[in-house]
Design a protein around this motif. Structure first.
Motif, mmCIF file in Angstrom:
data_model
loop_
_atom_site.group_PDB
_atom_site.id
_atom_site.type_symbol
_atom_site.label_atom_id
_atom_site.label_comp_id
_atom_site.label_asym_id
_atom_site.label_seq_id
_atom_site.Cartn_x
_atom_site.Cartn_y
_atom_site.Cartn_z
ATOM 1 N N TYR A 1 30.161 -9.269 17.756
ATOM 2 C CA TYR A 1 30.852 -8.520 18.949
ATOM 3 C C TYR A 1 31.874 -9.234 19.181
ATOM 4 O O TYR A 1 32.253 -10.308 19.373
ATOM 5 C CB TYR A 1 29.856 -8.049 20.173
ATOM 6 C CG TYR A 1 28.663 -7.304 19.856
ATOM 7 C CD1 TYR A 1 28.867 -6.044 19.963
ATOM 8 C CD2 TYR A 1 27.461 -7.698 19.577
ATOM 9 C CE1 TYR A 1 27.583 -5.025 19.869
ATOM 10 C CE2 TYR A 1 26.409 -6.924 19.285
ATOM 11 C CZ TYR A 1 26.635 -5.640 19.559
ATOM 12 O OH TYR A 1 25.468 -4.837 19.194
ATOM 13 N N ASP B 1 32.185 -3.647 17.508
ATOM 14 C CA ASP B 1 30.697 -3.974 17.235
ATOM 15 C C ASP B 1 30.591 -4.054 15.439
ATOM 16 O O ASP B 1 31.052 -2.955 14.577
ATOM 17 C CB ASP B 1 29.813 -2.523 17.431
ATOM 18 C CG ASP B 1 28.476 -2.764 17.177
ATOM 19 O OD1 ASP B 1 28.094 -3.896 16.709
ATOM 20 O OD2 ASP B 1 27.661 -1.849 17.436
ATOM 21 N N SER C 1 27.941 -5.363 14.115
ATOM 22 C CA SER C 1 26.330 -5.597 13.838
ATOM 23 C C SER C 1 25.691 -4.849 12.784
ATOM 24 O O SER C 1 24.847 -5.474 12.066
ATOM 25 C CB SER C 1 25.491 -5.176 15.087
ATOM 26 O OG SER C 1 25.601 -3.830 15.313
ATOM 27 N N MET D 1 22.804 -6.413 23.452
ATOM 28 C CA MET D 1 23.201 -7.393 22.558
ATOM 29 C C MET D 1 22.373 -8.657 22.580
ATOM 30 O O MET D 1 21.651 -8.875 23.429
ATOM 31 C CB MET D 1 24.699 -7.799 22.870
ATOM 32 C CG MET D 1 25.823 -6.644 22.602
ATOM 33 S SD MET D 1 27.456 -7.142 23.213
ATOM 34 C CE MET D 1 27.313 -7.215 24.824
#
Length: 460
Positions: free
Chosen positions: A156, A177, A179, A235
């Protein structure tokens, strides 16, 4: 017995006071040294307390011998200053007899310190190492600065343009983001808040009035936009939370004498087998190869001569590598044995210093005739420096094989012990007072005049 109890009572309070004072000094030094590793990591108070308690163990091992010297100096210094030593001597009590109670107490303290050093200290050192490693792997708590991207959270990137310091409200937020490697999400919001979950494993963001822009990495034509009034992002925050690790292998300072002796004996057996292999390999290459015996230059042409030379050089290189490898293994095993032997002797040497320092402190206290903590601390500091210089230097030199581990660890006790016995014998025969008037010449004249005037007025 009354006299013995009186002398022991004179030692008790200075001994306890010295331990508390010296531990406080060591604690202050420890906190100053490791403060930067602890601050800003959101550690629980109990974790800090455990770290301090674990490190108190090695402080106790160092402080107790120091305290015996300070206590002896203060006790005998006070008795000498109050002419109690003179009265006891005139009553037929020699300095040797006066030293029996503190020496007996020193033996008891040395025994207890050895038990602590052998059973408590290894486990405390081991737990302190594990705890310090876990703390060092913990990252500082998340800090956001207006106008700057923060990439402290893995996968992030967070940008905040304004922060209300009173309410911790965030304004004009942009969050990237990463991820999911297949997608890129860009999230914007007018305001929001960020906080850790109760178990400290998640970093939660509450966002208000914003948009989610989602695009596909492989299919660049795909794009999606979502609007929201409230959106929550959780997160991973494991890197910010303190987590204790599992079992870790122990070093030589985290073992008892019995454990280290077992390892040392095993290494000695390995060393013997390595020496046998080394001798066999050395003897093997000392014999002349049959190809050299049967070789004569007249019967072989030049081409064969070159071939024999190449084969000979290759055999020499092989022999050199094998012998060098065996020699390195021997040296490594010897260094490991010496390392463990040094720690074994150290566990006995430090408690033994409690007795040695009494042999030095008692006669010095009688000679100095000053029982204050300042004088005792100043004299003790000199002997502490000598002792720790011998101990640290002996440890390093013994581990490098310059002399035996016993000499390296016990040299300080032997030298100071002999000095203490000589000092005790001479002090018992004839008492001479050590004067500190020599240091007055270093004081400015104006201060000396004021002091002399004050002394005259007090006399009148």
């Amino acid at each position: 017995m009354i006299l013995f109890r009186y002398i022991l009572k004179a030692h008790f309070i200075p001994f306890v006071f010295s331990i508390i004072t010296l531990i406080f000094i060591f604690l202050l030094q420890f906190m100053m040294k490791f403060a930067d590793r602890l601050v800003g990591k959101g550690l629980d108070t109990w974790v800090i307390i455990k770290l301090i308690v674990y490190n108190l163990s090695w402080m106790v091992v160092l402080v107790v011998p120091m305290a015996t010297l300070v206590a002896s100096l203060m006790a005998f210094g006070n008795m000498s200053q109050n002419n109690e030593v003179t009265i006891m001597k005139s009553s037929g009590v020699s300095l040797y007899k006066m030293m029996i109670p503190p020496l007996f107490a020193g033996v008891v303290v040395a025994f207890l310190l050895f038990q602590f050093n052998n059973k408590v200290l290894p486990d405390a050192n081991h737990q302190a190492k594990i705890l310090m490693g876990d703390i060092s792997r913990t990252k500082p708590t998340l800090s956001l600065e207006p106008g700057f991207f923060s990439q402290e959270v893995s996968n992030y990137a967070i940008l905040v343009r304004a922060i209300d310091q009173k309410s911790n409200e965030l304004y004009q937020i942009t969050l990237y983001d990463y991820s999911n490697p297949a997608k890129i999400n860009v999230i914007t919001a007018d305001s929001g808040k960020i906080f850790f979950s109760k178990d400290q494993t998640k970093l939660v963001m509450d966002l208000y009035n914003g948009e989610i822009h989602e695009s596909d990495v492989q299919n660049t034509t795909m794009y999606r936009k979502l609007e929201f009034k409230k959106h929550i992002i959780a997160m991973n925050a494991d890197q910010f939370s303190f987590q204790q690790s599992g079992p870790v292998s122990r070093g030589e300072r985290e073992m008892s004498v019995e454990d280290m002796q077992f390892i040392s004996d095993s290494l000695n057996n390995i060393l013997k087998s390595q020496q046998n292999v080394f001798r066999k390999e050395t003897n093997r290459y000392l014999f002349v190869d049959s190809s050299f015996k049967n070789f004569t230059p007249e019967k072989n042409p030049g081409k064969n001569l070159d071939l024999v030379y190449l084969r000979s050089i290759e055999k020499i290189r092989t022999a050199k590598n094998i012998i060098a490898s065996n020699l390195n293994s021997l040296e490594w095993t010897e260094r490991e044995i010496e390392k463990y032997d040094v720690e074994i002797y150290k566990k006995y040497a430090l408690p033994g210093a409690c007795i040695i320092f009494i042999l030095i402190g008692a006669p010095l206290g009688v000679v100095v005739r000053k029982g204050g903590f300042g004088v005792a601390g100043g004299i003790s500091l000199l002997f502490f420096l000598i002792y720790w210089s011998f101990l640290i230097g002996g440890e390093k030199l013994a581990e490098r094989g310059f002399f035996s581990p016993f000499i390296g660890m016990w040299a300080a006790n032997i030298v100071l012990g002999i000095a203490g016995i000589i000092l005790t014998i001479k002090t018992n025969r004839e008492v001479k007072t050590i004067s500190f008037n020599f240091f007055k010449k270093f004081i400015p004249k104006s201060f000396r005049q004021k002091e002399e005037t004050t002394d005259d007025e007090d006399y009148r």
